[in-house]
Motif scaffolding. Structure first.
Motif, mmCIF file in Angstrom:
data_model
loop_
_atom_site.group_PDB
_atom_site.id
_atom_site.type_symbol
_atom_site.label_atom_id
_atom_site.label_comp_id
_atom_site.label_asym_id
_atom_site.label_seq_id
_atom_site.Cartn_x
_atom_site.Cartn_y
_atom_site.Cartn_z
ATOM 1 N N VAL A 251 -7.264 15.088 -3.369
ATOM 2 C CA VAL A 251 -8.130 14.087 -3.353
ATOM 3 C C VAL A 251 -7.335 12.528 -3.684
ATOM 4 O O VAL A 251 -7.616 11.580 -2.791
ATOM 5 C CB VAL A 251 -8.915 13.996 -4.858
ATOM 6 C CG1 VAL A 251 -9.540 12.702 -5.278
ATOM 7 C CG2 VAL A 251 -9.966 15.283 -4.840
ATOM 8 N N LEU B 118 -6.123 11.987 -0.008
ATOM 9 C CA LEU B 118 -7.145 11.632 0.893
ATOM 10 C C LEU B 118 -7.444 10.277 0.856
ATOM 11 O O LEU B 118 -7.603 9.383 1.780
ATOM 12 C CB LEU B 118 -8.517 12.422 0.356
ATOM 13 C CG LEU B 118 -9.913 11.799 1.012
ATOM 14 C CD1 LEU B 118 -9.825 12.224 2.448
ATOM 15 C CD2 LEU B 118 -10.982 12.407 0.176
ATOM 16 N N ILE B 119 -7.300 9.591 -0.353
ATOM 17 C CA ILE B 119 -7.506 8.042 -0.489
ATOM 18 C C ILE B 119 -6.272 7.419 -0.076
ATOM 19 O O ILE B 119 -6.598 6.439 0.812
ATOM 20 C CB ILE B 119 -7.805 7.558 -2.026
ATOM 21 C CG1 ILE B 119 -9.017 8.348 -2.536
ATOM 22 C CG2 ILE B 119 -7.668 6.465 -2.431
ATOM 23 C CD1 ILE B 119 -9.413 8.140 -3.907
ATOM 24 N N SER B 120 -5.062 7.606 -0.309
ATOM 25 C CA SER B 120 -4.196 6.850 0.124
ATOM 26 C C SER B 120 -3.683 7.081 1.553
ATOM 27 O O SER B 120 -3.072 6.048 2.174
ATOM 28 C CB SER B 120 -2.634 7.523 -0.658
ATOM 29 O OG SER B 120 -2.446 8.705 -0.182
ATOM 30 N N ASN B 121 -4.185 8.108 2.246
ATOM 31 C CA ASN B 121 -3.935 8.288 3.884
ATOM 32 C C ASN B 121 -5.016 7.748 4.449
ATOM 33 O O ASN B 121 -4.744 8.068 5.706
ATOM 34 C CB ASN B 121 -3.526 9.563 3.843
ATOM 35 C CG ASN B 121 -1.982 9.877 3.325
ATOM 36 O OD1 ASN B 121 -1.000 9.672 4.111
ATOM 37 N ND2 ASN B 121 -1.949 10.454 2.325
ATOM 38 N N THR B 122 -6.122 7.235 4.010
ATOM 39 C CA THR B 122 -7.246 6.857 4.734
ATOM 40 C C THR B 122 -7.503 5.366 4.560
ATOM 41 O O THR B 122 -7.243 4.497 5.131
ATOM 42 C CB THR B 122 -8.439 7.922 4.480
ATOM 43 O OG1 THR B 122 -8.828 7.580 3.257
ATOM 44 C CG2 THR B 122 -8.298 9.084 4.901
ATOM 45 N N VAL B 123 -8.020 5.182 3.386
ATOM 46 C CA VAL B 123 -8.575 3.757 3.022
ATOM 47 C C VAL B 123 -7.129 3.045 2.442
ATOM 48 O O VAL B 123 -7.271 1.659 2.328
ATOM 49 C CB VAL B 123 -9.663 3.652 2.287
ATOM 50 C CG1 VAL B 123 -10.844 3.686 2.984
ATOM 51 C CG2 VAL B 123 -9.610 4.426 0.860
ATOM 52 N N GLY B 124 -6.329 3.748 2.249
ATOM 53 C CA GLY B 124 -5.152 3.354 1.252
ATOM 54 C C GLY B 124 -5.527 2.839 -0.088
ATOM 55 O O GLY B 124 -6.649 2.919 -0.644
ATOM 56 N N LEU C 244 -2.151 9.533 -4.918
ATOM 57 C CA LEU C 244 -2.475 8.122 -4.595
ATOM 58 C C LEU C 244 -1.196 7.427 -3.943
ATOM 59 O O LEU C 244 -1.443 6.397 -3.505
ATOM 60 C CB LEU C 244 -3.189 7.542 -5.646
ATOM 61 C CG LEU C 244 -4.347 7.866 -6.198
ATOM 62 C CD1 LEU C 244 -4.589 7.314 -7.565
ATOM 63 C CD2 LEU C 244 -5.435 7.548 -5.166
ATOM 64 N N GLU C 245 -0.068 7.872 -4.561
ATOM 65 C CA GLU C 245 1.038 7.020 -4.164
ATOM 66 C C GLU C 245 1.830 7.671 -2.937
ATOM 67 O O GLU C 245 3.331 7.414 -2.726
ATOM 68 C CB GLU C 245 1.992 6.867 -5.240
ATOM 69 C CG GLU C 245 1.401 6.160 -6.390
ATOM 70 C CD GLU C 245 2.255 6.076 -7.601
ATOM 71 O OE1 GLU C 245 2.590 4.820 -7.857
ATOM 72 O OE2 GLU C 245 2.621 7.200 -8.150
ATOM 73 N N ASN D 237 2.312 9.390 1.106
ATOM 74 C CA ASN D 237 1.342 9.455 2.250
ATOM 75 C C ASN D 237 2.173 10.796 3.191
ATOM 76 O O ASN D 237 3.433 10.981 2.879
ATOM 77 C CB ASN D 237 1.639 8.140 2.996
ATOM 78 C CG ASN D 237 3.102 7.668 3.359
ATOM 79 O OD1 ASN D 237 3.657 8.452 4.093
ATOM 80 N ND2 ASN D 237 3.465 6.529 2.765
#
Lengths: 449, 98
Positions: free
Chosen positions: A129, A132-138, A402-403, A405
């Motif tokens: 999860v 997913l955030i960090s590698n798409t929207v950042g 989240l941190e 990539n």
């Protein structure tokens, strides 16, 4: 790391210890008796948060308790963040709420009944999860302020100390000790030397994390070792990813191999208990061989789990006294051996909290408790400290995702060397564990079970 | 653990949102496969079917997370007691024989 008295209220390590002390005090004082957790569900996702009467009306819900938990943990950790000046308190709190929500999502997925049967734990889903955030929207800035991975991991580990009860190591007598406590250190040292000297891996943090995860207890050992040697998040992510995949594969194929070879089920159970990384997978695989095998496999794994405290302490000490010094000598060849005071300053203090909690629960609380360790487990560990530890770890994995990539993760692969290390180390672990289990259960103590 | 630099993402907001939703669909599909109750055919799925039949949670990472760990520990204690009695019985039989 800050030195002197100010480090007591400025360093993350000490704050992890203080959080642990506060939580233990509130638990033992009876002020906290239960921590909410996301429930299991099969078809209706809402069952994770509420129970329903036959009429369809909500008969009980954990939503308010979860909000209370989020506020309580948020306020507690914000106090520490303020003293450490690690982030603006308001921004941290907003980010913490985001990370807590992601942890809820990870638990919610992990607690789906069929997913549990696969052995895919919350650690995997929290990582995915976050990634997913960090590698798409950042990862937005406000959310990154709450992603205090190290603080969550260290606090979780101090709480985990309560679960590391030394009485457990005698549960299976001498054969259990032989399998769990002789093989494990040998495999850790072998894998570390193999990765360092033969594979010539430059990232020694990753080597020791993979060695610990393979030989002790998978994800939990990886977390403890990574924190003890101050590894980077990507190293932990890689090791956890590998251990989760291989755990599922071993859970699938080891019982089949044991049955196919016509091996004694107790011997097979001890073999699986000593080699499959996570306890849930050990229980599932052991159960395939019969009820007695399930018990033996689980207890061998439990005895091995207790090593996690010793391992974290040993790795922290080795890193401070040997590895760090070797690194500094590369820059300054005249660098002397660290003095006792320097070792103290560099030593990760949360490890003392982790080991201290384990010793306190094992040798002070359990002997004093009227119902023994069963009462301590039922009253304090199962309903409170274990659940809180799970929340901290789950938030930590969401924060790591989240941190991180994918590019950084790929750059740490060193042409597949971590995979080779895992595969070769696990093969060595399988052979040595089988040999020692055979000697322990069939030769030296044949009538033990 | 050491702090890392912030994660880098490229593209316009629309592109990043597009990637996010694609990733979300991918994650949902990935989770959906495991949540569906599907098991691999043949021997590879035996453990899963066993887990489904006996409702065994294979996800705990640490021993304390296993719900029935106390029962398993007590079970081992009983096994050891039984083994100990068996050994004592055999010793007594040998003594009588001698």
């Amino acid at each position: 790391m800050s030195n002197g008295l100010s480090s007591l209220y400025k360093s993350e390590d000490w704050w992890a210890v203080w959080f642990g002390v506060v939580i233990f005090a509130l638990t033992l004082g009876g002020l906290i008796s239960r921590i909410p957790k996301i429930g299991s569900w099969t078809d209706n996702p809402l069952n994770a948060f509420a129970s329903f009467a036959d009429t369809g009306e909500v008969s009980g819900s954990i939503v308010l308790s979860l909000l209370g938990l989020m506020l309580g943990l948020g306020i507690l950790t914000t106090i520490g963040i303020s003293f450490m000046k690690a982030a603006h308190p308001g921004r941290y709190f907003a980010g913490f709420v985001g990370v807590f929500v992601l942890a809820c999502v990870a638990y919610w997925i992990a607690h789906q009944t069929n997913i549990k049967y696969w052995g895919l734990s919350y650690a995997l889903w929290a990582l995915l999860v976050g990634l997913l955030i960090s590698n798409t929207v950042g990862t937005p800035k406000w959310l990154r302020a709450g992603a205090q991975t190290e603080l969550f991991i260290k606090t979780g580990l101090v709480l985990m100390g309560a679960e590391v009860l030394f009485r457990k190591i005698i549960s299976l007598g001498p054969p259990g000790l032989m399998v769990a406590w002789i093989v494990t250190p040998v495999v850790v040292v072998f894998m570390f030397q193999y990765g360092k000297r033969y594979l010539k891996m430059t990232n020694l943090h990753l080597v020791i994390i993979i060695a610990a995860a393979t030989s002790v207890c998978g994800v939990s050992a990886a977390i403890a070792t990574a924190a003890a040697c101050c590894a980077k998040k990507e190293d932990l992510t890689l090791a956890v990813g590998m251990t989760l995949i291989f755990t599922v594969l071993m859970m699938f194929f080891m019982p089949l191999a044991i049955s196919g070879l016509g091996m004694d089920p107790i011997l097979g159970a001890a073999w699986m208990g000593g080699t499959i990384d996570s306890t849930g997978a050990v229980v599932a695989a052991g159960s395939m061989l019969g009820p007695d095998a399930e018990k033996v496999a689980a207890v061998v794994k439990m005895i091995q789990n207790v090593l996690i405290g010793v391992l974290a302490f040993a790795v922290a000490l080795y890193w401070v006294t040997v590895v760090d010094r070797q690194q500094r000598r590369k820059e300054d060849p005249s660098c002397a051996a660290p003095s006792a005071i320097e070792i103290w300053h560099r030593f990760p203090k949360f490890v003392l909290g982790f080991v201290g909690a384990s010793l306190f629960f094992s040798f002070v609380l359990v002997p004093e408790a009227s119902g023994g360790y069963e009462a301590v487990e039922a009253d304090y560990i199962k309903p409170v400290t274990k659940v809180l530890r799970g929340w901290f770890f789950c938030m930590a994995f969401a924060a790591i995702g989240l941190e991180s990539n994918f590019r950084d993760l790929a750059s740490r692969m060193e042409r597949g060397k971590p995979m080779i290390l895992y595969a070769f180390g696990q093969s060595f672990n399988l052979i040595l564990t089988l040999l020692v289990a055979y000697l322990a259960f069939m030769v030296f103590f044949p009538g033990a079970i | 653990m050491n702090n890392q630099r912030p994660t880098a993402t490229r593209g316009t907001l629309a592109q990043r949102l597009g990637r996010f939703f694609l990733g979300l669909i991918g994650l949902a599909l990935f989770a959906g496969v495991f949540a569906s109750g599907w098991t691999p055919p043949g021997m590879a799925g035996d453990v899963l079917r066993h887990n489904q039949h006996y409702e065994i949670d294979a996800s705990p990472l640490f021993y304390s997370e296993v719900d029935h760990m106390a029962e398993l520990e007590k079970g081992v204690q009983r096994l050891r007691e039984r083994a100990s009695k068996r050994t004592l019985g055999e010793t007594e039989k040998e003594d009588i024989k001698n």
